[in-house]
Design a protein around this motif. Structure first.
Motif, PDB file in Angstrom:
ATOM      1  N   GLU A  11     -42.030  -5.845   9.640  1.00  0.00           N
ATOM      2  CA  GLU A  11     -42.082  -4.376   9.971  1.00  0.00           C
ATOM      3  C   GLU A  11     -43.268  -3.981  10.500  1.00  0.00           C
ATOM      4  O   GLU A  11     -43.089  -3.008  11.366  1.00  0.00           O
ATOM      5  N   GLN A  12     -44.381  -4.542  10.496  1.00  0.00           N
ATOM      6  CA  GLN A  12     -45.570  -4.069  11.145  1.00  0.00           C
ATOM      7  C   GLN A  12     -45.551  -4.563  12.520  1.00  0.00           C
ATOM      8  O   GLN A  12     -45.851  -3.804  13.477  1.00  0.00           O
ATOM      9  N   VAL A  13     -45.205  -5.601  12.515  1.00  0.00           N
ATOM     10  CA  VAL A  13     -44.543  -6.310  14.190  1.00  0.00           C
ATOM     11  C   VAL A  13     -43.825  -5.225  14.930  1.00  0.00           C
ATOM     12  O   VAL A  13     -44.078  -4.575  15.794  1.00  0.00           O
ATOM     13  N   LEU A  14     -42.676  -4.984  14.313  1.00  0.00           N
ATOM     14  CA  LEU A  14     -41.688  -4.084  15.018  1.00  0.00           C
ATOM     15  C   LEU A  14     -42.343  -2.597  14.987  1.00  0.00           C
ATOM     16  O   LEU A  14     -41.623  -1.929  15.927  1.00  0.00           O
ATOM     17  N   ALA A  15     -43.279  -2.363  14.263  1.00  0.00           N
ATOM     18  CA  ALA A  15     -43.735  -0.833  14.516  1.00  0.00           C
ATOM     19  C   ALA A  15     -44.472  -0.625  15.755  1.00  0.00           C
ATOM     20  O   ALA A  15     -44.784   0.330  16.187  1.00  0.00           O
ATOM     21  N   LEU A  16     -44.886  -1.692  16.506  1.00  0.00           N
ATOM     22  CA  LEU A  16     -45.532  -1.872  17.612  1.00  0.00           C
ATOM     23  C   LEU A  16     -44.577  -1.417  18.792  1.00  0.00           C
ATOM     24  O   LEU A  16     -45.152  -1.161  19.929  1.00  0.00           O
ATOM     25  N   ALA A  17     -43.373  -1.647  18.729  1.00  0.00           N
ATOM     26  CA  ALA A  17     -42.215  -1.805  19.749  1.00  0.00           C
ATOM     27  C   ALA A  17     -42.135  -0.214  20.532  1.00  0.00           C
ATOM     28  O   ALA A  17     -42.502   0.869  19.865  1.00  0.00           O
ATOM     29  N   PRO A  18     -42.355  -0.157  21.646  1.00  0.00           N
ATOM     30  CA  PRO A  18     -42.302   1.237  22.448  1.00  0.00           C
ATOM     31  C   PRO A  18     -40.917   2.008  21.928  1.00  0.00           C
ATOM     32  O   PRO A  18     -41.049   3.102  22.335  1.00  0.00           O
ATOM     33  N   ASP A  19     -39.992   1.422  21.931  1.00  0.00           N
ATOM     34  CA  ASP A  19     -38.823   2.080  21.742  1.00  0.00           C
ATOM     35  C   ASP A  19     -37.590   0.953  20.769  1.00  0.00           C
ATOM     36  O   ASP A  19     -37.957  -0.189  20.621  1.00  0.00           O
ATOM     37  N   SER A  20     -36.555   1.683  20.528  1.00  0.00           N
ATOM     38  CA  SER A  20     -35.480   0.822  19.877  1.00  0.00           C
ATOM     39  C   SER A  20     -35.128  -0.231  20.641  1.00  0.00           C
ATOM     40  O   SER A  20     -34.625  -1.047  20.106  1.00  0.00           O
ATOM     41  N   ALA A  21     -34.927  -0.056  21.967  1.00  0.00           N
ATOM     42  CA  ALA A  21     -34.148  -1.145  22.799  1.00  0.00           C
ATOM     43  C   ALA A  21     -35.057  -2.388  22.663  1.00  0.00           C
ATOM     44  O   ALA A  21     -34.825  -3.512  22.731  1.00  0.00           O
ATOM     45  N   SER A  22     -36.607  -2.062  22.735  1.00  0.00           N
ATOM     46  CA  SER A  22     -37.478  -3.242  22.605  1.00  0.00           C
ATOM     47  C   SER A  22     -37.420  -3.851  21.347  1.00  0.00           C
ATOM     48  O   SER A  22     -37.728  -5.262  21.074  1.00  0.00           O
ATOM     49  N   ARG A  23     -37.300  -3.053  20.169  1.00  0.00           N
ATOM     50  CA  ARG A  23     -37.256  -3.631  18.704  1.00  0.00           C
ATOM     51  C   ARG A  23     -35.984  -4.610  18.962  1.00  0.00           C
ATOM     52  O   ARG A  23     -35.916  -5.586  18.184  1.00  0.00           O
ATOM     53  N   GLY A  26     -36.702  -7.850  21.100  1.00  0.00           N
ATOM     54  CA  GLY A  26     -37.985  -8.374  20.350  1.00  0.00           C
ATOM     55  C   GLY A  26     -37.304  -9.150  19.126  1.00  0.00           C
ATOM     56  O   GLY A  26     -37.622 -10.404  18.997  1.00  0.00           O
ATOM     57  N   SER A  27     -36.557  -8.416  18.599  1.00  0.00           N
ATOM     58  CA  SER A  27     -35.970  -9.277  17.153  1.00  0.00           C
ATOM     59  C   SER A  27     -35.227 -10.482  17.657  1.00  0.00           C
ATOM     60  O   SER A  27     -35.101 -11.583  16.889  1.00  0.00           O
ATOM     61  N   ARG A  28     -34.374 -10.261  18.620  1.00  0.00           N
ATOM     62  CA  ARG A  28     -33.342 -11.506  19.022  1.00  0.00           C
ATOM     63  C   ARG A  28     -34.424 -12.628  19.592  1.00  0.00           C
ATOM     64  O   ARG A  28     -34.042 -13.948  19.610  1.00  0.00           O
ATOM     65  N   LEU A  29     -35.576 -12.348  20.071  1.00  0.00           N
ATOM     66  CA  LEU A  29     -36.725 -13.315  20.564  1.00  0.00           C
ATOM     67  C   LEU A  29     -37.402 -13.907  19.471  1.00  0.00           C
ATOM     68  O   LEU A  29     -38.290 -14.842  19.586  1.00  0.00           O
ATOM     69  N   GLY A  30     -37.034 -13.508  18.200  1.00  0.00           N
ATOM     70  CA  GLY A  30     -38.138 -13.961  16.879  1.00  0.00           C
ATOM     71  C   GLY A  30     -37.554 -15.247  16.263  1.00  0.00           C
ATOM     72  O   GLY A  30     -38.020 -15.165  15.335  1.00  0.00           O
ATOM     73  N   ALA A  31     -36.817 -15.992  16.975  1.00  0.00           N
ATOM     74  CA  ALA A  31     -36.582 -17.486  16.737  1.00  0.00           C
ATOM     75  C   ALA A  31     -37.037 -18.361  17.626  1.00  0.00           C
ATOM     76  O   ALA A  31     -37.378 -18.203  18.657  1.00  0.00           O
ATOM     77  N   ALA A  32     -37.266 -19.663  17.134  1.00  0.00           N
ATOM     78  CA  ALA A  32     -37.836 -20.603  17.814  1.00  0.00           C
ATOM     79  C   ALA A  32     -36.979 -20.975  18.975  1.00  0.00           C
ATOM     80  O   ALA A  32     -37.734 -21.798  19.798  1.00  0.00           O
ATOM     81  N   GLY A  88     -41.238 -10.813  20.359  1.00  0.00           N
ATOM     82  CA  GLY A  88     -40.595 -11.816  19.588  1.00  0.00           C
ATOM     83  C   GLY A  88     -41.621 -12.965  19.217  1.00  0.00           C
ATOM     84  O   GLY A  88     -41.552 -13.640  17.960  1.00  0.00           O
ATOM     85  N   LEU A  89     -42.694 -13.242  19.986  1.00  0.00           N
ATOM     86  CA  LEU A  89     -43.747 -13.985  19.603  1.00  0.00           C
ATOM     87  C   LEU A  89     -44.251 -13.853  18.195  1.00  0.00           C
ATOM     88  O   LEU A  89     -44.686 -14.606  17.468  1.00  0.00           O
ATOM     89  N   LEU A  90     -44.756 -12.399  17.958  1.00  0.00           N
ATOM     90  CA  LEU A  90     -45.216 -11.990  16.859  1.00  0.00           C
ATOM     91  C   LEU A  90     -44.563 -12.212  15.765  1.00  0.00           C
ATOM     92  O   LEU A  90     -44.876 -12.479  14.598  1.00  0.00           O
ATOM     93  N   LEU A  91     -43.160 -11.847  15.848  1.00  0.00           N
ATOM     94  CA  LEU A  91     -42.236 -12.222  14.754  1.00  0.00           C
ATOM     95  C   LEU A  91     -42.096 -13.666  14.247  1.00  0.00           C
ATOM     96  O   LEU A  91     -41.990 -13.654  13.222  1.00  0.00           O
ATOM     97  N   LEU A  92     -42.003 -14.288  15.242  1.00  0.00           N
ATOM     98  CA  LEU A  92     -42.092 -15.918  15.139  1.00  0.00           C
ATOM     99  C   LEU A  92     -43.431 -16.401  14.418  1.00  0.00           C
ATOM    100  O   LEU A  92     -43.091 -17.043  13.272  1.00  0.00           O
TER     101      LEU A  92
END
Length: 451
Positions: A11-23, A26-32, A88-92
């Protein structure tokens, strides 16, 4: 301050997103899956390579140690901050899987960027301490090392850009049309990563030239030639005269501090207008020194969607000090001794012939100059087929208006002000024609803003 020992939540990471599309992206890239060579350091550093559409992966790094908030870098063409790859990197990393983002030594590209970020923080802290204490000068050796590292990065970027320009010419300009704008954005992002924002801006202009109308291949080739000239100027800057070297540095994006003592004058506000891109709004304010007889440019910036703070009404006069930047009309606004006041002063004007000559003379010192500020005396706006021009009432010459001017409502204010009679017009004169910014009717009357 965030240390590596304290993991962020998703949640803290996604709060940095500039918009919903970026969230979402980024979520899709939060895997290895798309990541390789990921790692983390002991003081809030995370880095990794993310798959891209070509053979070169995107280099992404995040510095979490800054008291003012995380800093990001990525070689992707996105203008969003942070981009989806940084999210995505921060989510990972936030997931806490040590195998996905192991502790380790940063690779050279990430280590260099992280070192620069920390040196900048130290310099800002040192500068604040100096201002509050004795005002001691900053460490010249550290400044020299930073300048050398940046010059090396710019040289690497210039060398890569030369290779891409060569590939474009060898492959034919038709290939540029087929590749689409993404190719230019990716190249521009590489120039940003090389700390050459001036080159990045010119690369984006190349992308906008493709398929921009009749005869676009000729215009594209001209712009490629100018960009090649700038690249060669940087690579051989040691052989250039000092003034031209300063121009080359400025054009690639190396900003320089104002030089010399400030000049106090009563500055007439000639024009003010804004330009915007997805990240930044830039305000340009042209001034004329009534005593020094010099024209100066002030720049003010605002985040995307926000109005820049500095605003000076056109036609007013300001008693203030300005400090000039090298190789540019740009100045920094210093102490103001009074608020702007209405003024009846008008700048001196020239003929159309002299205005064109002035631009030609300026090109000798700066071959990449788009235009020069100039005031035209006794000109009449007249139609020229589907376009308009400013005809000189004292000689048989005329200047065409630029496409930008033709699309502004200020054109009709200029025509109405003239009513077929000569007027005085301040604007920017360049190879595309003249862009009027402010006008005065003959005789008495206030300045009329045209932009």
């Amino acid at each position: 301050m965030n240390r590596q020992g304290v993991r962020w939540t998703a949640e803290q990471v996604l709060a940095l997103a500039p918009d919903s599309a970026s969230r979402d992206a980024g979520s899709r890239l939060g895997a290895a899956g798309p990541w390789s060579e990921t790692g983390s350091g002991d003081e809030g550093a995370v880095w990794g390579l993310c798959e891209s559409g070509d053979s070169r992966p995107y280099r992404t790094a995040v510095d979490l140690a800054s008291p003012s908030g995380p800093a990001f870098t990525c070689t992707c063409p996105s203008r969003k901050l942070p981009c989806k790859h940084a999210l995505g990197l921060l989510l990972l990393w936030a997931d806490g899987d040590g195998d996905a983002v192991p502790r380790g030594q940063a690779p050279q590209w990430a280590g260099q960027w992280l070192e620069e970020m920390r040196e900048e923080r130290e310099e800002r802290k040192s500068g604040a301490d100096e201002a509050s204490s004795a005002g001691k000068p900053s460490d010249p050796e550290a400044a020299r090392r930073r300048a050398e590292r940046r010059a090396e990065r710019i040289t690497a970027g210039v060398t890569e850009l030369e290779q891409r320009l060569g590939d474009l010419v060898r492959g034919g300009l038709a290939a540029a049309e087929q590749a689409g704008y993404g190719m230019w954005e990716e190249t521009a992002a590489r120039m940003v990563d090389a700390q050459a924002p001036g080159l990045a801006a010119r690369v984006r202009e190349l992308g906008a030239t493709v398929s921009s109308g009749p005869d676009w291949p000729s215009r594209l080739l001209e712009e490629c030639a100018l960009l090649h000239l700038l690249d060669q100027g940087w690579l051989h800057r040691e052989r250039l005269p000092p003034a031209l070297t300063a121009t080359v540095r400025s054009r690639v994006g190396q900003t320089a501090a104002p030089e010399g003592p400030p000049v106090r004058d009563r500055w007439l506000v000639l024009a003010q207008y804004d330009t915007a891109d997805p990240k930044l709004t830039t305000r340009r304010i042209w001034l004329y020194g009534t005593e020094s007889d010099r024209t100066a440019l002030l720049l003010s910036y605002g985040a995307a969607g926000r109005v820049p703070e500095l605003a000076l009404p056109v036609g007013t006069e300001l008693d203030a000090e300005l400090s000039a930047h090298p190789a540019s009309p740009r100045c920094a606004l210093g102490e103001r001794f009074s608020p702007p006041e209405p003024s009846a002063v008008r700048p001196p004007g020239v003929t159309v012939t002299r205005a064109v000559a002035r631009y030609g003379e300026a090109l000798r010192d700066d071959p990449w100059l788009e235009s020069v500020p100039v005031t035209l005396d006794h000109v009449v706006p007249t139609p020229d087929g589907d376009a308009w021009q400013l005809a000189d009432a004292t000689e048989d010459t005329a200047l065409p208006l630029t496409p930008v001017a033709l699309g502004r409502p200020g054109l009709w204010r200029l025509v109405a002000l003239s009513g077929g009679a000569p007027v005085k017009v301040f604007g920017e004169c360049g190879h595309r024609g003249f862009t009027p910014l402010t006008a005065w009717a003959d005789g008495v009357g206030e300045a009329v803003a045209l932009c």
